[in-house]
Design a protein around this motif. Structure first.
Motif, PDB file in Angstrom:
ATOM      1  N   THR A  33     -15.891 -16.433 -13.442  1.00  0.00           N
ATOM      2  CA  THR A  33     -16.832 -16.814 -13.966  1.00  0.00           C
ATOM      3  C   THR A  33     -16.619 -18.562 -14.646  1.00  0.00           C
ATOM      4  OG1 THR A  33     -16.277 -15.769 -16.136  1.00  0.00           O
ATOM      5  CG2 THR A  33     -18.176 -14.964 -15.037  1.00  0.00           C
ATOM      6  N   ARG A  38     -17.779 -23.994 -14.061  1.00  0.00           N
ATOM      7  CA  ARG A  38     -17.269 -25.492 -13.825  1.00  0.00           C
ATOM      8  C   ARG A  38     -18.099 -26.077 -12.602  1.00  0.00           C
ATOM      9  NH1 ARG A  38     -12.552 -23.574 -15.749  1.00  0.00           N
ATOM     10  NH2 ARG A  38     -12.109 -22.331 -14.313  1.00  0.00           N
ATOM     11  N   ILE A  54     -20.104 -26.275 -24.384  1.00  0.00           N
ATOM     12  CA  ILE A  54     -19.234 -25.097 -24.740  1.00  0.00           C
ATOM     13  C   ILE A  54     -17.947 -24.860 -24.018  1.00  0.00           C
ATOM     14  CG2 ILE A  54     -19.582 -22.726 -24.684  1.00  0.00           C
ATOM     15  CD1 ILE A  54     -22.708 -22.717 -24.622  1.00  0.00           C
ATOM     16  N   GLY A  58     -13.984 -24.724 -25.980  1.00  0.00           N
ATOM     17  CA  GLY A  58     -13.209 -23.525 -25.718  1.00  0.00           C
ATOM     18  C   GLY A  58     -13.801 -22.167 -26.440  1.00  0.00           C
ATOM     19  N   LYS A  59     -15.143 -22.582 -26.546  1.00  0.00           N
ATOM     20  CA  LYS A  59     -16.070 -21.058 -27.069  1.00  0.00           C
ATOM     21  C   LYS A  59     -16.484 -20.337 -25.777  1.00  0.00           C
ATOM     22  CE  LYS A  59     -17.076 -22.472 -31.743  1.00  0.00           C
ATOM     23  NZ  LYS A  59     -17.161 -23.918 -32.113  1.00  0.00           N
ATOM     24  N   LEU A  60     -17.025 -19.437 -26.148  1.00  0.00           N
ATOM     25  CA  LEU A  60     -17.604 -18.607 -24.934  1.00  0.00           C
ATOM     26  C   LEU A  60     -19.059 -18.934 -24.816  1.00  0.00           C
ATOM     27  CD1 LEU A  60     -16.372 -15.042 -25.384  1.00  0.00           C
ATOM     28  CD2 LEU A  60     -15.422 -16.823 -23.711  1.00  0.00           C
ATOM     29  N   VAL A  61     -19.532 -19.098 -23.408  1.00  0.00           N
ATOM     30  CA  VAL A  61     -21.038 -19.215 -23.106  1.00  0.00           C
ATOM     31  C   VAL A  61     -21.630 -18.014 -23.295  1.00  0.00           C
ATOM     32  CG1 VAL A  61     -22.637 -19.508 -21.089  1.00  0.00           C
ATOM     33  CG2 VAL A  61     -20.339 -20.753 -21.140  1.00  0.00           C
ATOM     34  N   THR A  66     -24.224 -15.616 -18.901  1.00  0.00           N
ATOM     35  CA  THR A  66     -22.911 -15.419 -18.185  1.00  0.00           C
ATOM     36  C   THR A  66     -23.268 -13.743 -17.298  1.00  0.00           C
ATOM     37  OG1 THR A  66     -21.455 -15.982 -20.017  1.00  0.00           O
ATOM     38  CG2 THR A  66     -20.427 -14.382 -18.543  1.00  0.00           C
ATOM     39  N   GLY A  87     -11.757 -13.460 -15.507  1.00  0.00           N
ATOM     40  CA  GLY A  87     -12.563 -13.963 -16.788  1.00  0.00           C
ATOM     41  C   GLY A  87     -13.836 -13.335 -17.163  1.00  0.00           C
ATOM     42  N   TYR A  88     -13.878 -12.327 -16.592  1.00  0.00           N
ATOM     43  CA  TYR A  88     -15.191 -11.658 -17.092  1.00  0.00           C
ATOM     44  C   TYR A  88     -14.874 -10.181 -16.607  1.00  0.00           C
ATOM     45  CZ  TYR A  88     -19.963  -9.598 -16.506  1.00  0.00           C
ATOM     46  OH  TYR A  88     -21.330  -9.074 -16.806  1.00  0.00           O
ATOM     47  N   ARG A  90     -15.691 -10.532 -20.830  1.00  0.00           N
ATOM     48  CA  ARG A  90     -14.946 -11.085 -21.970  1.00  0.00           C
ATOM     49  C   ARG A  90     -15.186 -10.637 -23.350  1.00  0.00           C
ATOM     50  NH1 ARG A  90     -13.430 -16.149 -19.078  1.00  0.00           N
ATOM     51  NH2 ARG A  90     -12.090 -17.686 -20.350  1.00  0.00           N
ATOM     52  N   ASP A 179     -10.708 -28.680 -20.894  1.00  0.00           N
ATOM     53  CA  ASP A 179     -10.209 -27.871 -21.973  1.00  0.00           C
ATOM     54  C   ASP A 179      -8.829 -27.313 -22.183  1.00  0.00           C
ATOM     55  OD1 ASP A 179     -10.598 -26.336 -19.681  1.00  0.00           O
ATOM     56  OD2 ASP A 179     -11.514 -24.555 -20.549  1.00  0.00           O
ATOM     57  N   ARG A 189      -9.503 -20.701 -27.391  1.00  0.00           N
ATOM     58  CA  ARG A 189      -9.643 -19.855 -26.322  1.00  0.00           C
ATOM     59  C   ARG A 189      -8.648 -18.544 -26.587  1.00  0.00           C
ATOM     60  NH1 ARG A 189      -8.339 -24.160 -22.162  1.00  0.00           N
ATOM     61  NH2 ARG A 189      -8.027 -22.784 -20.743  1.00  0.00           N
TER      62      ARG A 189
HETATM   63  P1  AMP Z   1     -11.656 -19.779 -17.662  1.00  0.00           P
HETATM   64  O1  AMP Z   1     -11.702 -20.674 -16.448  1.00  0.00           O
HETATM   65  O2  AMP Z   1     -11.686 -18.344 -17.317  1.00  0.00           O
HETATM   66  O3  AMP Z   1     -10.705 -20.219 -18.598  1.00  0.00           O
HETATM   67  O4  AMP Z   1     -13.110 -20.329 -18.363  1.00  0.00           O
HETATM   68  C1  AMP Z   1     -13.558 -21.331 -18.807  1.00  0.00           C
HETATM   69  C2  AMP Z   1     -14.356 -21.343 -19.993  1.00  0.00           C
HETATM   70  O5  AMP Z   1     -15.780 -20.832 -19.307  1.00  0.00           O
HETATM   71  C3  AMP Z   1     -14.289 -20.609 -21.024  1.00  0.00           C
HETATM   72  O6  AMP Z   1     -13.381 -21.174 -21.917  1.00  0.00           O
HETATM   73  C4  AMP Z   1     -15.576 -20.223 -21.498  1.00  0.00           C
HETATM   74  O7  AMP Z   1     -16.369 -21.632 -22.277  1.00  0.00           O
HETATM   75  C5  AMP Z   1     -16.404 -20.130 -19.867  1.00  0.00           C
HETATM   76  N1  AMP Z   1     -16.421 -18.792 -19.521  1.00  0.00           N
HETATM   77  C6  AMP Z   1     -15.652 -18.252 -18.622  1.00  0.00           C
HETATM   78  N2  AMP Z   1     -15.848 -17.083 -18.380  1.00  0.00           N
HETATM   79  C7  AMP Z   1     -16.530 -16.700 -19.472  1.00  0.00           C
HETATM   80  C8  AMP Z   1     -17.388 -15.314 -19.950  1.00  0.00           C
HETATM   81  N3  AMP Z   1     -17.166 -14.216 -19.116  1.00  0.00           N
HETATM   82  N4  AMP Z   1     -17.988 -15.240 -20.816  1.00  0.00           N
HETATM   83  C9  AMP Z   1     -18.434 -16.388 -21.684  1.00  0.00           C
HETATM   84  N5  AMP Z   1     -17.777 -17.870 -21.421  1.00  0.00           N
HETATM   85  C10 AMP Z   1     -17.034 -17.830 -20.328  1.00  0.00           C
END
Ligand code: AMP
Length: 233
Positions: A33, A38, A54, A58-61, A66, A87-88, A90, A179, A189
């Motif tokens: 995700t 990205r 977002i 470093g916060k969550l979408v 998602t 990453g899902y 989360r 991030d 995170r």
């Molecule tokens: P990652 O590459 O998995 O570290 O994700 C980078 C960023 O994308 C996270 O810090 C969140 O902002 C967003 N993100 C990735 N996966 C999720 C998810 N399952 N739920 C919400 N936000 C996410």
């Protein structure tokens, strides 16, 4: 039979790298995700801008956005025999959504690979990492051979120095995720992982799906443990 594997672990645990190895070996695609979000960077609509802000913090979408992006990805032809989810989910809402979505398709979560890593190492792996254009990964603390790392001081001394890295031979500049460049975003995170993602472990443990892997080893050793764990399913 399809194979749906969830890769869980704090940032820096090596989920992305191991997902690629699982993808090559087991022939199911990695669905990250973070990568899907990205990839929205090239867009300039409101949703894409919101997602980028977002992510930088470093916060969550939000869960609806998602879950929708995951459903869309799982509907692609290459995902029909299963996927490696990186990453899902989360949080609990995403986990419940995923389980019911897979159940509707007559599938389910086969295994949750939990990459275990202490949080100090996790911080250094994220704060120190840079990548080249081909996806090669280097780290200021752990894997700096062939790279010139320089801390660039802020002119006004108001902000912490910025880390720049170039490949020593080619001279090309390496990239650092925005991030990862902010210590505060990394801490955010890690906190999010502890507060909302880690509780999912007990949820999946109750159905006996969690396979624990020591992520504080070489890439090859982690991969060998993962391969044996998945082959024993
Ligand atoms: P990652 O590459 O998995 O570290 O994700 C980078 C960023 O994308 C996270 O810090 C969140 O902002 C967003 N993100 C990735 N996966 C999720 C998810 N399952 N739920 C919400 N936000 C996410």
């Amino acid at each position: 039979m399809s194979l749906h594997v969830i890769l869980m672990g704090v940032q820096g645990a090596g989920k992305g790298l191991q997902a690629k190895l699982i993808e090559e070996h087991f022939g199911i695609p990695q669905v990250s995700t973070g990568d899907l979000f990205r990839a929205m960077r090239t867009r300039s609509d409101d949703l894409a801008r919101k997602v980028q802000d977002i992510m930088t913090s470093g916060k969550l979408v939000d869960d609806d956005t998602t879950n929708a992006i995951v459903v869309d990805r799982l509907a692609q032809p290459d995902a029909q025999n299963g996927v490696i989810l990186d990453g899902y989910p989360r949080n609990r809402v995403q986990a419940a959504f995923l389980e019911s979505h897979l159940a509707e398709k007559g599938a389910g979560v086969n295994a949750v690979l939990l990459l275990e890593l202490d949080l100090y190492t996790a911080f250094k792996r994220a704060f120190g990492r840079v990548t080249d254009a081909d996806g090669g990964s280097y780290n200021y603390y752990y894997n700096a051979d062939g790279v010139n790392f320089t801390w660039i001081a802020d002119d006004s001394d108001c902000f912490p120095p910025r880390l720049e890295a170039t490949l020593s031979e080619a001279g090309s500049m390496l990239k650092r995720r925005p991030d990862d460049a902010s210590a505060d975003a990394i801490i955010q995170r890690i906190d999010t992982f502890l507060e909302t993602t880690r509780p999912l472990i007990s949820h999946f443990q109750s159905s006996g799906k969690v396979l624990k892997i020591n992520a504080d080893q070489s890439i090859d050793a982690v991969w060998s443990d993962i391969r044996s764990a998945l082959e024993s399913l």
